[in-house]
Design a protein around this motif. Structure first.
Motif, mmCIF file in Angstrom:
data_model
loop_
_atom_site.group_PDB
_atom_site.id
_atom_site.type_symbol
_atom_site.label_atom_id
_atom_site.label_comp_id
_atom_site.label_asym_id
_atom_site.label_seq_id
_atom_site.Cartn_x
_atom_site.Cartn_y
_atom_site.Cartn_z
ATOM 1 N N LEU A 56 -40.007 -6.372 48.609
ATOM 2 C CA LEU A 56 -39.698 -6.262 47.443
ATOM 3 C C LEU A 56 -38.198 -5.699 47.272
ATOM 4 O O LEU A 56 -37.506 -5.821 46.190
ATOM 5 C CB LEU A 56 -40.589 -5.118 46.757
ATOM 6 C CG LEU A 56 -42.134 -5.571 46.467
ATOM 7 C CD1 LEU A 56 -43.101 -4.504 46.183
ATOM 8 C CD2 LEU A 56 -41.886 -6.439 45.152
ATOM 9 N N SER A 57 -38.051 -4.562 48.056
ATOM 10 C CA SER A 57 -36.521 -4.023 48.047
ATOM 11 C C SER A 57 -35.584 -4.884 48.411
ATOM 12 O O SER A 57 -34.504 -4.882 47.643
ATOM 13 C CB SER A 57 -36.265 -2.697 48.827
ATOM 14 O OG SER A 57 -35.359 -2.080 49.161
ATOM 15 N N ALA A 58 -35.600 -5.631 49.484
ATOM 16 C CA ALA A 58 -34.585 -6.692 49.889
ATOM 17 C C ALA A 58 -34.591 -7.825 48.624
ATOM 18 O O ALA A 58 -33.297 -8.271 48.644
ATOM 19 C CB ALA A 58 -34.984 -7.451 50.919
ATOM 20 N N THR A 59 -35.449 -7.965 48.127
ATOM 21 C CA THR A 59 -35.394 -9.051 47.012
ATOM 22 C C THR A 59 -34.752 -8.639 45.599
ATOM 23 O O THR A 59 -34.620 -9.391 44.834
ATOM 24 C CB THR A 59 -36.809 -9.669 46.582
ATOM 25 O OG1 THR A 59 -37.539 -10.032 48.063
ATOM 26 C CG2 THR A 59 -36.680 -11.183 45.759
ATOM 27 N N GLY A 60 -34.511 -7.352 45.496
ATOM 28 C CA GLY A 60 -33.733 -6.749 44.163
ATOM 29 C C GLY A 60 -34.695 -5.722 43.328
ATOM 30 O O GLY A 60 -34.161 -5.587 42.222
ATOM 31 N N LEU A 61 -35.813 -5.472 43.822
ATOM 32 C CA LEU A 61 -36.249 -4.361 42.943
ATOM 33 C C LEU A 61 -35.662 -3.063 42.638
ATOM 34 O O LEU A 61 -35.693 -2.472 41.470
ATOM 35 C CB LEU A 61 -37.684 -3.868 43.416
ATOM 36 C CG LEU A 61 -38.649 -3.098 42.884
ATOM 37 C CD1 LEU A 61 -39.052 -3.500 41.435
ATOM 38 C CD2 LEU A 61 -40.026 -2.646 43.849
ATOM 39 N N GLY A 62 -34.719 -2.714 43.483
ATOM 40 C CA GLY A 62 -33.822 -1.490 43.213
ATOM 41 C C GLY A 62 -34.585 -0.323 43.473
ATOM 42 O O GLY A 62 -35.301 -0.205 44.399
ATOM 43 N N GLN A 63 -34.151 0.769 43.037
ATOM 44 C CA GLN A 63 -34.497 2.249 43.352
ATOM 45 C C GLN A 63 -36.124 2.090 42.893
ATOM 46 O O GLN A 63 -36.653 2.174 41.921
ATOM 47 C CB GLN A 63 -33.896 3.197 42.442
ATOM 48 C CG GLN A 63 -33.411 2.916 41.001
ATOM 49 C CD GLN A 63 -32.521 3.727 39.954
ATOM 50 O OE1 GLN A 63 -31.710 4.239 40.931
ATOM 51 N NE2 GLN A 63 -32.903 4.304 39.131
ATOM 52 N N SER A 64 -36.982 2.512 43.999
ATOM 53 C CA SER A 64 -38.165 2.128 43.988
ATOM 54 C C SER A 64 -38.855 3.044 45.329
ATOM 55 O O SER A 64 -38.186 3.312 46.325
ATOM 56 C CB SER A 64 -38.669 0.892 43.900
ATOM 57 O OG SER A 64 -38.275 0.230 45.130
ATOM 58 N N LEU A 65 -40.124 3.141 45.031
ATOM 59 C CA LEU A 65 -40.975 3.579 46.370
ATOM 60 C C LEU A 65 -42.606 2.843 46.020
ATOM 61 O O LEU A 65 -43.044 3.194 45.261
ATOM 62 C CB LEU A 65 -41.126 5.131 46.273
ATOM 63 C CG LEU A 65 -41.182 5.601 47.645
ATOM 64 C CD1 LEU A 65 -40.510 6.941 47.729
ATOM 65 C CD2 LEU A 65 -42.754 5.532 47.992
#
Length: 381
Positions: free
Chosen positions: A98-107
């Motif tokens: 998810l992070s690598a695909t562009g979700l951005g600031q997240s957890l």
């Protein structure tokens, strides 16, 4: 971009057990390596609830580098046949994807339950008994908001919250919410994402015997419920055959859709969720037979569609066309699924694939009909 210092999990497994009755919820975290969002290798520590919430709030503040944008806090619930170790691996895979695909600031926080059973019926029994895990996720959202406000005040990040469920994790969510044993769930999250839902296809159907499950899921979401399904799902096809029922993640919703759940979006993902794409993106240790079923967490286009839901709450043009085409859905079925002879079914779904894996010259990896190297590893869902 800033990274969290810890990886987080809630679990109601008893001492990490694979297949036994759930116990109390434990709060787990482990250190990440530098510049790493999720780590499944370092030892987990069991924390008291207050310490875990404080730690989680600090990491949510840490990843917020742009206060004009919200931080996505999502809870991910795995499915059937997933050991405690596999749950950590799947969480790290999915959160990183998810992070690598562009979700951005997240957890993304994992929710782990004892599903690594030989029989689906055993795992469903433990899913039914996991209301405490569902309640802990909802409570954590309330507590972490309070902690952020108390500690950071005006600099506290705005949160967008979600529950993401895969396979039998959807059964856990639907059954526990409808049981009346999960307090304060109405409006608890912004979005619900149901990936390959291993639930009755009539949970969102007007007048069905399981409509209360769909209503409960709908009530939990402030925004939309996003349902990703495909006829290409080999695991849920087998589940239909074995269970003699219709499965939402395999054939989509039964019509007519209940007016009590109007904001549920059904996405026929078959254009992307297919064996050709899955064989490219899904790690080999997920095995041959679960490749499409697992693909929602790995194929870039599918993950991107989930990001559109999580970050923006609306589809792009391509996804909007797919949603519109899916609105007709499946017609109501008055009878049980038609069964072909067992020997024919086994050949069509298993022996054929096994034969293809021994004769790879028939199709190359990534092509429709291509096969993956055989794997003896278990296939976490």
């Amino acid at each position: 971009m800033s990274f969290p210092t810890h990886t987080y999990m809630l679990s109601n497994r008893v001492n990490g057990a694979d297949c036994s009755a759930p116990g109390p919820v434990v709060y787990l975290s482990n250190i990440n390596f530098p510049l790493q969002g999720y780590n499944e290798l370092l030892d987990q520590q069991t924390l008291d609830k207050t310490t875990w919430i404080v730690q989680l709030a600090d990491d949510l503040h840490r990843v917020c580098t742009d206060q004009q944008q919200p931080v996505v806090l999502a809870f991910y619930v795995h499915g059937f046949d997933t050991s405690a170790t596999d749950a950590r691996i799947a969480h790290a895979y999915y959160g990183s994807r998810l992070s690598a695909t562009g979700l951005g600031q997240s957890l993304v926080v994992a929710a782990s339950w004892p599903s690594n059973c030989d029989l689906p019926s055993s795992a469903r029994q433990y899913a039914d008994q996991s209301a405490n895990l569902m309640a802990a996720m909802i409570e954590a959202i309330t507590l972490v908001r309070k902690q952020l406000d108390a500690k950071y005040g005006k600099s506290a990040p705005q949160l967008v919250t979600a529950v993401i469920t895969h396979s039998m994790g959807n059964y856990l969510m639907s059954k526990t919410l409808a049981s009346g044993k999960v307090p304060n769930y109405v409006g608890a999250v912004d979005w619900v994402l149901m990936l390959a839902p291993d639930v009755d296809h009539a949970i969102f159907t007007k007048g069905s015997s399981v409509e209360n499950q769909g209503k409960a899921i709908y009530q939990m979401a402030n925004g939309k419920v996003w349902v990703f399904w495909t006829w290409n799902d080999e695991v849920l096809e087998a589940d239909e055959y074995a269970g003699d029922w219709y499965v939402l993640g395999y054939r989509g919703p039964q019509q007519p859709i209940s007016p009590a759940t109007p904001n549920v979006v059904f996405i026929d993902s078959g254009q992307v969720a297919n064996s050709g794409n899955a064989e490219i993106y899904v790690p080999y240790d997920y095995g041959l037979l679960a490749v499409v079923h697992s693909s929602y967490r790995f194929i870039t286009q599918l993950v991107f569609w989930q990001i559109l839901a999580l970050r923006y709450g609306k589809p792009d043009e391509q996804l909007a066309r797919i949603i519109a085409a899916s609105q007709s859905g499946a017609e109501a079925h008055a009878t049980a699924p038609e069964r072909e002879p067992l020997e024919q079914y086994i050949f069509r779904n298993f022996r054929r694939r096994s034969h293809a894996s021994q004769n790879p010259r028939g199709a190359s990896c990534g092509e429709a009909g291509g096969s993956r190297p055989p794997s003896t590893a278990r296939q976490p869902c």
